[in-house]
Design an enzyme around this catalytic site. Sequence first.
Site: not given
Length: 287
Positions: A246-247
């Site tokens: 989850p950047c």
Amino acid sequence: MTKIDIETSYHYGVIKRAIEAVDAAGGTPLALDDLAREVGMSPAHLQRVFSAWVGVSPKRYQQYLTLGHAKALLQERFTTLDVVNEVGLSGSGRLHDLFIKWEAMSPGEFARKGDGLTVYWGWFESPFGDCLAMGTDKGLCGLGFADEIPRDETFADLASRWPNAVLREAPERIAAWVEAAFQQNGTANLHLLGAPFQIKVWEALLNIPSGHVTTYSEIATRVGSPKAVRAVGTAVGRNPVSWIIPCHRALRKSGGLGGYHWGLPVKRAMLAYETALNEEQSSKVTR
């Protein structure tokens, strides 16, 4: 194109238009009728689309689409990675029951840039528009979005990461992993190609709970390089499997969104989606 949900891409198109309408309003909340007019839908239809997409009203959802939402998340849901409850690769804190198994390619595989690997690919519908997925026999090695970026550029971007691999269109070989990722249920296997520093950054991203955020500087501290904020930002941007790693949960200290490889509207939609879904789930628990 393989379908995860027959309406998901359509719903994201509505969300994208809603983001544009909310931005154009300059911070003034839009009534349901006004927002519906801006996105070209009837109020009743708009209400149904939002409820189907994430389960909250358009009025509530507007709060998550505002440019100040990221700052609010930093104040209310900031995660200090040193105190995250780490449980290996179980995917702790992710939505629903998604279980992540991943392994990094060996140094030799990294040096060969995919030589000897077959990478399967296919286009899928997702909650955030058209999605290109790539994977080996061991797991997904690429996930990108083509709503803000042309499809051919999205494909060239992911394919360039394994220049010596054999690319084969075979969405059925990776569909189960993609479905698990977007339905947040089941196991999503990942097979990652990256330098050691990048792998450490991606592992730190996996420890940010859903609905929470952290900062690039916090990640830098976590991976043992507190002064390497710029390098961390580069590694975050090179995340090959967006959404699963989850950047989108990495923000600037100021509360600014920072960059996003697949377009900032997609990042905003992801953050809003997770916030709304988590709050909707919390309300069910407290009922």
